[in-house]
Design a protein around this motif. Structure first.
Motif, PDB file in Angstrom:
ATOM      1  N   LYS A  92       0.485  -0.980  -0.150  1.00 54.66           N
ATOM      2  CA  LYS A  92       0.212   0.716   0.060  1.00 54.66           C
ATOM      3  C   LYS A  92       1.284   1.466  -0.053  1.00 54.66           C
ATOM      4  N   GLN A  93       0.188   2.549  -0.431  1.00 49.41           N
ATOM      5  CA  GLN A  93       1.157   3.289  -0.807  1.00 49.41           C
ATOM      6  C   GLN A  93       0.592   4.754  -0.228  1.00 49.41           C
ATOM      7  N   VAL A  94       0.545   5.063   0.430  1.00 49.92           N
ATOM      8  CA  VAL A  94       0.304   6.413   1.337  1.00 49.92           C
ATOM      9  C   VAL A  94       0.263   7.495   1.218  1.00 49.92           C
ATOM     10  N   LEU A  95      -0.692   8.643   0.613  1.00 46.73           N
ATOM     11  CA  LEU A  95      -0.109  10.109   0.444  1.00 46.73           C
ATOM     12  C   LEU A  95      -1.207  10.980   1.958  1.00 46.73           C
ATOM     13  N   VAL A  96      -0.188  11.463   2.401  1.00 47.84           N
ATOM     14  CA  VAL A  96      -1.398  12.539   3.429  1.00 47.84           C
ATOM     15  C   VAL A  96      -0.933  13.360   3.549  1.00 47.84           C
ATOM     16  N   ARG A  97      -1.779  14.326   3.655  1.00 46.54           N
ATOM     17  CA  ARG A  97      -1.603  16.311   3.731  1.00 46.54           C
ATOM     18  C   ARG A  97      -1.823  16.668   4.646  1.00 46.54           C
ATOM     19  N   ILE A  98      -1.636  16.992   5.948  1.00 44.67           N
ATOM     20  CA  ILE A  98      -1.615  17.175   7.364  1.00 44.67           C
ATOM     21  C   ILE A  98      -1.257  19.097   6.902  1.00 44.67           C
ATOM     22  N   ALA A  99      -2.205  19.405   8.515  1.00 49.78           N
ATOM     23  CA  ALA A  99      -2.372  21.115   8.682  1.00 49.78           C
ATOM     24  C   ALA A  99      -2.052  21.485  10.327  1.00 49.78           C
ATOM     25  N   TYR A 100      -1.635  22.704  10.247  1.00 52.35           N
ATOM     26  CA  TYR A 100      -0.626  23.055  11.656  1.00 52.35           C
ATOM     27  C   TYR A 100      -1.145  24.558  11.426  1.00 52.35           C
ATOM     28  N   SER A 101      -1.830  25.208  12.642  1.00 54.52           N
ATOM     29  CA  SER A 101      -1.909  26.582  12.780  1.00 54.52           C
ATOM     30  C   SER A 101      -0.998  26.985  12.975  1.00 54.52           C
ATOM     31  N   GLY A 102      -1.388  28.103  11.779  1.00 57.22           N
ATOM     32  CA  GLY A 102      -0.180  29.126  11.955  1.00 57.22           C
ATOM     33  C   GLY A 102       0.641  29.956  13.747  1.00 57.22           C
ATOM     34  N   ASN A 103      -0.638  30.105  14.278  1.00 56.79           N
ATOM     35  CA  ASN A 103      -0.471  30.722  15.735  1.00 56.79           C
ATOM     36  C   ASN A 103       0.760  30.031  16.606  1.00 56.79           C
ATOM     37  N   ALA A 104      -0.186  28.835  16.556  1.00 52.21           N
ATOM     38  CA  ALA A 104       0.173  27.564  17.338  1.00 52.21           C
ATOM     39  C   ALA A 104       2.055  27.537  16.559  1.00 52.21           C
ATOM     40  N   ALA A 105       2.346  27.647  15.418  1.00 54.14           N
ATOM     41  CA  ALA A 105       3.558  27.180  14.778  1.00 54.14           C
ATOM     42  C   ALA A 105       4.430  28.903  15.114  1.00 54.14           C
ATOM     43  N   LYS A 106       3.653  29.572  15.467  1.00 51.64           N
ATOM     44  CA  LYS A 106       4.863  30.515  15.142  1.00 51.64           C
ATOM     45  C   LYS A 106       5.169  30.316  17.242  1.00 51.64           C
ATOM     46  N   LYS A 107       4.581  29.839  18.155  1.00 54.18           N
ATOM     47  CA  LYS A 107       4.641  29.610  19.234  1.00 54.18           C
ATOM     48  C   LYS A 107       5.946  28.229  19.648  1.00 54.18           C
ATOM     49  N   VAL A 108       5.539  27.145  18.981  1.00 50.56           N
ATOM     50  CA  VAL A 108       6.737  26.343  18.615  1.00 50.56           C
ATOM     51  C   VAL A 108       8.092  26.222  18.351  1.00 50.56           C
ATOM     52  N   THR A 109       8.010  26.914  17.017  1.00 54.64           N
ATOM     53  CA  THR A 109       8.816  27.924  16.741  1.00 54.64           C
ATOM     54  C   THR A 109       9.845  28.719  17.501  1.00 54.64           C
ATOM     55  N   LYS A 110       8.977  29.590  17.671  1.00 55.89           N
ATOM     56  CA  LYS A 110       9.509  30.997  19.121  1.00 55.89           C
ATOM     57  C   LYS A 110      10.428  29.999  20.203  1.00 55.89           C
ATOM     58  N   ASP A 111       9.598  29.447  20.259  1.00 50.77           N
ATOM     59  CA  ASP A 111      10.478  27.876  21.420  1.00 50.77           C
ATOM     60  C   ASP A 111      11.413  27.559  21.834  1.00 50.77           C
ATOM     61  N   ALA A 112      11.357  26.640  20.512  1.00 50.34           N
ATOM     62  CA  ALA A 112      12.819  25.517  19.704  1.00 50.34           C
ATOM     63  C   ALA A 112      14.310  26.963  19.602  1.00 50.34           C
ATOM     64  N   ILE A 113      12.999  28.146  19.154  1.00 52.07           N
ATOM     65  CA  ILE A 113      14.497  29.352  18.375  1.00 52.07           C
ATOM     66  C   ILE A 113      15.383  29.333  19.890  1.00 52.07           C
ATOM     67  N   ARG A 114      14.193  30.238  21.007  1.00 51.00           N
ATOM     68  CA  ARG A 114      14.735  30.836  22.528  1.00 51.00           C
ATOM     69  C   ARG A 114      15.464  29.480  22.847  1.00 51.00           C
ATOM     70  N   LYS A 115      15.832  27.717  22.541  1.00 48.16           N
ATOM     71  CA  LYS A 115      16.469  26.803  23.438  1.00 48.16           C
ATOM     72  C   LYS A 115      17.398  27.063  22.375  1.00 48.16           C
ATOM     73  N   GLU A 116      17.412  27.603  21.119  1.00 45.69           N
ATOM     74  CA  GLU A 116      18.928  27.480  19.973  1.00 45.69           C
ATOM     75  C   GLU A 116      19.432  28.132  20.461  1.00 45.69           C
ATOM     76  N   LEU A 117      19.480  29.688  20.523  1.00 47.38           N
ATOM     77  CA  LEU A 117      20.356  30.821  21.781  1.00 47.38           C
ATOM     78  C   LEU A 117      20.579  30.673  22.675  1.00 47.38           C
ATOM     79  N   GLU A 118      19.792  30.013  24.112  1.00 48.54           N
ATOM     80  CA  GLU A 118      20.536  30.081  25.090  1.00 48.54           C
ATOM     81  C   GLU A 118      21.285  28.635  24.874  1.00 48.54           C
ATOM     82  N   GLN A 119      21.522  28.054  24.271  1.00 53.87           N
ATOM     83  CA  GLN A 119      22.069  26.984  24.098  1.00 53.87           C
ATOM     84  C   GLN A 119      23.386  27.910  23.662  1.00 53.87           C
TER      85      GLN A 119
END
Length: 224
Positions: A182-209
């Motif tokens: 079986k070959q499966v194709l999926v397309r998913i979406a993620y809230s833009g606002n939630a994406a900003k928060k996830v990215t902000k937290d990830a960048i903050r952690k990287e910058l702090e390191q």
């Protein structure tokens, strides 16, 4: 207006999930014009593109699982979500897509979803990097500071992928190959606002390191 229609057509008819480009002034203008287009017009454009792509996919053997929405409806929903932007011209939804092959449907689907999340993290990177580049263009962040932040964005991809919360399933189709896999194709979406928060937290952690204290300045400039 011709440029706007062309932009929509390219995004809709492209084989990729969505046209993610660096936000130049021209592209920002196009996004703003797209948001002014009536909902009826957008529905008409999306539906036409969805029907065409669905027809091609069916010819290639793609089908939906029992009880799922028809391919046309799934694609239509995907196109509409891709064309939604907030007041800052940031996508309301970030989209990720992937395909996988497995001995059975469930195994192939699970692998495809995992790959789609990684693709989603890459799309989030693209949008956030574009925001940073626009900030630099407005001379609100020095070139050295921007380079440091950009490096942190790139390094944070895996963390972004791991930190993603609930994603929205948009497209899920499959086909049976000649060897019965079986070959499966999926397309998913993620809230833009939630994406900003996830990215902000990830960048903050990287910058702090890295021992950098730029995250506070970045939060102020980007309104995070």
């Amino acid at each position: 207006m011709k440029k706007v229609i062309l932009f929509i057509a390219v995004c809709l008819m492209s084989g990729t999930t969505v046209c993610y480009a660096q936000l130049t002034k021209e592209q920002l203008k196009e996004r703003k014009e797209i948001t002014k287009t009536s909902k009826t017009q957008l529905n008409e454009k999306a539906s036409k593109a969805a029907r065409k792509e669905a027809k091609d996919m069916k010819k290639d053997g793609w089908q939906t699982a029992p009880g799922a929405l028809p391919i046309e409806k799934q694609l239509d929903k995907s196109y509409m979500m891709q064309m939604e932007y907030d007041e800052d011209m940031y996508p309301k939804y970030i989209m990720g897509e992937a395909m996988s092959i497995g001995g059975n449907y469930d195994a192939a689907k699970m692998q495809a979803l995992e790959l789609a999340k990684q693709n989603l993290a890459g799309q989030i990177q693209t949008e956030v990097t574009a925001l940073i580049e626009n900030t630099v263009a407005n001379e609100q962040l020095s070139g050295e500071e921007a380079e440091t932040v950009t490096r942190s964005v790139m390094a944070a991809k895996n963390l972004i992928s791991q930190s993603l919360g609930r994603t929205i399933p948009v497209v899920e189709v499959y086909k049976t190959l000649s060897n019965k896999n079986k070959q499966v194709l999926v397309r998913i979406a993620y809230s833009g606002n939630a994406a900003k928060k996830v990215t902000k937290d990830a960048i903050r952690k990287e910058l702090e390191q890295r021992g950098e204290n730029l995250h506070k300045k970045l939060d102020e400039l980007l309104g995070w």
